[in-house]
Write an enzyme that holds these catalytic residues in place. Structure first.
Site, PDB file in Angstrom:
ATOM      1  N   ASP A   1       0.865  -1.181   0.000  1.00  0.00           N
ATOM      2  CA  ASP A   1       0.000   0.000   0.000  1.00  0.00           C
ATOM      3  C   ASP A   1       0.899   1.227   0.000  1.00  0.00           C
ATOM      4  O   ASP A   1       2.100   1.133   0.270  1.00  0.00           O
ATOM      5  CB  ASP A   1      -0.905   0.005   1.249  1.00  0.00           C
ATOM      6  CG  ASP A   1      -1.801   1.232   1.294  1.00  0.00           C
ATOM      7  OD1 ASP A   1      -2.422   1.555   0.269  1.00  0.00           O
ATOM      8  OD2 ASP A   1      -1.858   1.906   2.347  1.00  0.00           O
ATOM      9  N   SER A   2       0.309   2.378  -0.267  1.00  0.00           N
ATOM     10  CA  SER A   2       1.076   3.622  -0.209  1.00  0.00           C
ATOM     11  C   SER A   2       1.526   3.917   1.226  1.00  0.00           C
ATOM     12  O   SER A   2       2.432   4.704   1.437  1.00  0.00           O
ATOM     13  CB  SER A   2       0.221   4.769  -0.733  1.00  0.00           C
ATOM     14  OG  SER A   2      -0.996   4.821  -0.022  1.00  0.00           O
TER      15      SER A   2
ATOM     16  N   GLY B   1      -2.589   9.164  -3.859  1.00  0.00           N
ATOM     17  CA  GLY B   1      -3.878   9.628  -4.378  1.00  0.00           C
ATOM     18  C   GLY B   1      -3.847  10.904  -5.192  1.00  0.00           C
ATOM     19  O   GLY B   1      -4.776  11.202  -5.928  1.00  0.00           O
TER      20      GLY B   1
ATOM     21  N   CYS C   1      -3.788  -0.859  -2.102  1.00  0.00           N
ATOM     22  CA  CYS C   1      -4.060   0.549  -2.378  1.00  0.00           C
ATOM     23  C   CYS C   1      -4.999   0.685  -3.585  1.00  0.00           C
ATOM     24  O   CYS C   1      -4.705   0.142  -4.660  1.00  0.00           O
ATOM     25  CB  CYS C   1      -2.729   1.243  -2.657  1.00  0.00           C
ATOM     26  SG  CYS C   1      -2.880   2.973  -3.108  1.00  0.00           S
TER      27      CYS C   1
ATOM     28  N   GLU D   1      -5.999   9.612   9.384  1.00  0.00           N
ATOM     29  CA  GLU D   1      -4.652   9.480   9.956  1.00  0.00           C
ATOM     30  C   GLU D   1      -4.498  10.317  11.225  1.00  0.00           C
ATOM     31  O   GLU D   1      -3.718   9.979  12.106  1.00  0.00           O
ATOM     32  CB  GLU D   1      -3.597   9.835   8.896  1.00  0.00           C
ATOM     33  CG  GLU D   1      -3.607   8.772   7.807  1.00  0.00           C
ATOM     34  CD  GLU D   1      -2.471   8.856   6.808  1.00  0.00           C
ATOM     35  OE1 GLU D   1      -1.637   9.779   6.899  1.00  0.00           O
ATOM     36  OE2 GLU D   1      -2.434   7.989   5.918  1.00  0.00           O
TER      37      GLU D   1
ATOM     38  N   CYS E   1     -11.188   3.402  -0.975  1.00  0.00           N
ATOM     39  CA  CYS E   1      -9.901   3.889  -0.460  1.00  0.00           C
ATOM     40  C   CYS E   1      -9.632   3.126   0.832  1.00  0.00           C
ATOM     41  O   CYS E   1     -10.555   2.882   1.623  1.00  0.00           O
ATOM     42  CB  CYS E   1      -9.980   5.396  -0.184  1.00  0.00           C
ATOM     43  SG  CYS E   1      -8.525   6.060   0.642  1.00  0.00           S
TER      44      CYS E   1
ATOM     45  N   HIS F   1      -8.502   3.913   3.579  1.00  0.00           N
ATOM     46  CA  HIS F   1      -8.786   4.579   4.850  1.00  0.00           C
ATOM     47  C   HIS F   1     -10.277   4.655   5.194  1.00  0.00           C
ATOM     48  O   HIS F   1     -10.638   4.849   6.350  1.00  0.00           O
ATOM     49  CB  HIS F   1      -8.249   6.009   4.826  1.00  0.00           C
ATOM     50  CG  HIS F   1      -6.753   6.100   4.825  1.00  0.00           C
ATOM     51  ND1 HIS F   1      -5.968   5.475   3.892  1.00  0.00           N
ATOM     52  CD2 HIS F   1      -5.903   6.763   5.664  1.00  0.00           C
ATOM     53  CE1 HIS F   1      -4.692   5.743   4.147  1.00  0.00           C
ATOM     54  NE2 HIS F   1      -4.627   6.517   5.210  1.00  0.00           N
TER      55      HIS F   1
HETATM   56  N1  DGL Z   1      -3.987   3.951  -0.053  1.00  0.00           N
HETATM   57  C1  DGL Z   1      -4.592   5.004  -0.834  1.00  0.00           C
HETATM   58  C2  DGL Z   1      -5.808   4.427  -1.587  1.00  0.00           C
HETATM   59  O1  DGL Z   1      -6.408   3.457  -1.172  1.00  0.00           O
HETATM   60  C3  DGL Z   1      -4.997   6.182   0.030  1.00  0.00           C
HETATM   61  C4  DGL Z   1      -3.819   6.992   0.552  1.00  0.00           C
HETATM   62  C5  DGL Z   1      -3.011   7.633  -0.544  1.00  0.00           C
HETATM   63  O2  DGL Z   1      -3.485   8.594  -1.184  1.00  0.00           O
HETATM   64  O3  DGL Z   1      -1.903   7.168  -0.788  1.00  0.00           O
HETATM   65  O4  DGL Z   1      -6.153   4.956  -2.617  1.00  0.00           O
END
Ligand code: DGL
Length: 277
Positions: free
Chosen positions: A8-9, A41, A71, A150, A182, A184
Site C-alpha cells: 500500500d502507499s 492519491g 491501495c 490518519e 480507499c 482509509h
Molecule cells: N492507499 C490510498 C488508496 O487506497 C490512500 C492513501 C493515498 O493517497 O496514498 O487509494
C-alpha cells in the site's frame, strides 16, 4: 514457506491485511507500506505505476506466492498495466469491490468514493459497467478523508460537515450502494453510514479481496496447510500474533506502528525500514 505479499502507499492497507489474516489464519503476510512516498492519491498515473513496480520487486525478494495491491489508487492506475508482467498472481481491490457492489445494488445506482487519482482513473466505473452496463455510477473524490483518518478524526462536527458536502452528490443520485474505494474509508464507515442513511449498503472491498485470495490460492493448491483449524479472529479483532507476519516501510516505522493499532486493531512492534526501495 511462501507468504502473501501486500503493499500500500502507507498504513491504510492494514485494513486489507487485517481481513486477509482473519480469513486465512494459516498464511503469513509480508506487508510493505510506502510511507516515504505517500500519498499516491494525488500523484500521476506514471508515478504510481513506477512506485508500484518497485514495491512489487521488493516483495518478490521475500518469496511471496501472491501479491495483493491493497491501495485503491495503485490498483486503479498500475494493475491493468503491470498485472501480466510478473510470475506471481497479482490481485487488486477494484474488481472484488465492483463485483460485490453490482451484486448488492437493487436500484442499479452505485456510488464510488476514493482519492482524486482513483476517481479520475474511472477504473471502478469501467469495471462496474462491464459487469452491468445498466448501472448508473456516481463517483466522488473525498481527498480530505485520508488526513482525517490518519489524525484520528473519525467523528465530530468538522469531519461531519466535510462528509456531508462530499457525499451530497451521492444522496442526490439516490444511490443504494456505495463502494468505499480507499484503504482509509472503512474507518469512517459509521460516519458515512450516518450521512447517507442506514438503507445504503457500504462496500468495503477488503472482505471480498481476502475471499478472492483464498479462492486463487486454493485453486492453485498454494494454501498453507496449517494445524490451527481455529479462526484467527475473535469479536472482529485479529488475535493472530503480529510477530508471524512481517511489516516493512520505506520511512518512519515509528509513525507506522503508532497508527497500526487504529487500522489493524493490534500493536505492531517489529516494523522495519526497508532498504533500497
Ligand atoms: N492507499 C490510498 C488508496 O487506497 C490512500 C492513501 C493515498 O493517497 O496514498 O487509494
Amino acid at each position: 514457506m511462501s507468504s502473501i505479499g501486500v503493499f500500500d502507499s502507507g498504513v491504510g492497507g492494514l485494513t486489507v491485511a487485517r481481513e486477509i489474516i482473519r480469513q486465512l489464519p494459516d498464511e503469513n503476510i509480508i506487508y510493505f507500506g510506502d510511507t516515504a512516498r505517500v500519498p499516491y492519491g494525488i500523484k500521476s498515473p506514471q508515478t504510481v505505476i513506477r512506485f508500484s513496480i518497485e514495491n512489487i520487486l521488493f516483495l518478490l525478494k521475500h518469496d511471496v506466492k501472491l501479491i495483493c495491491v491493497a491501495c485503491n489508487t495503485a490498483s486503479s492506475f498500475a494493475l491493468p498495466v503491470i498485472r501480466n508482467h510478473f510470475r506471481v498472481p497479482i490481485i487488486g481491490v477494484i474488481t472484488p469491490g465492483a463485483r460485490e457492489a453490482v451484486y448488492a445494488s437493487q436500484n442499479k445506482r452505485i456510488g464510488v468514493i476514493g482519492t482524486k487519482g482513483t476517481i479520475k482513473s474511472r477504473t471502478y466505473e469501467n469495471e462496474i459497467k462491464q459487469l452491468d452496463p445498466k448501472v448508473k455510477v456516481t463517483a466522488v473524490a473525498c481527498p480530505l478523508f485520508v488526513p482525517f483518518v490518519e489524525e484520528g478524526w473519525l467523528a465530530g462536527e468538522v469531519v461531519e460537515s466535510v462528509a456531508k458536502k462530499y457525499l451530497q452528490p451521492l444522496r442526490d443520485a439516490k444511490v443504494d450502494t456505495v463502494i468505499l474505494g480507499c484503504t482509509h474509508y472503512p474507518l469512517l464507515k459509521p460516519l458515512i453510514q450516518q450521512v447517507l442513511g442506514k438503507q445504503v449498503v457500504l462496500i468495503d472491498s477488503a472482505k471480498q479481496v481476502a475471499f478472492e485470495i483464498k479462492k486463487i490460492l486454493g485453486s492453485e493448491d498454494l494454501l498453507n496447510r496449517g494445524k490451527s483449524g481455529k479462526p484467527a479472529c475473535r469479536s472482529g479483532r485479529p488475535v493472530c500474533p503480529a510477530g508471524r507476519h512481517k511489516f516493512f516501510v520505506s520511512d518512519n516505522p515509528e509513525w507506522f506502528s503508532s497508527l497500526a493499532q487504529r487500522f489493524m486493531g493490534i500493536k505492531l512492534k517489529n516494523v522495519k525500514k526497508a532498504q533500497n526501495v
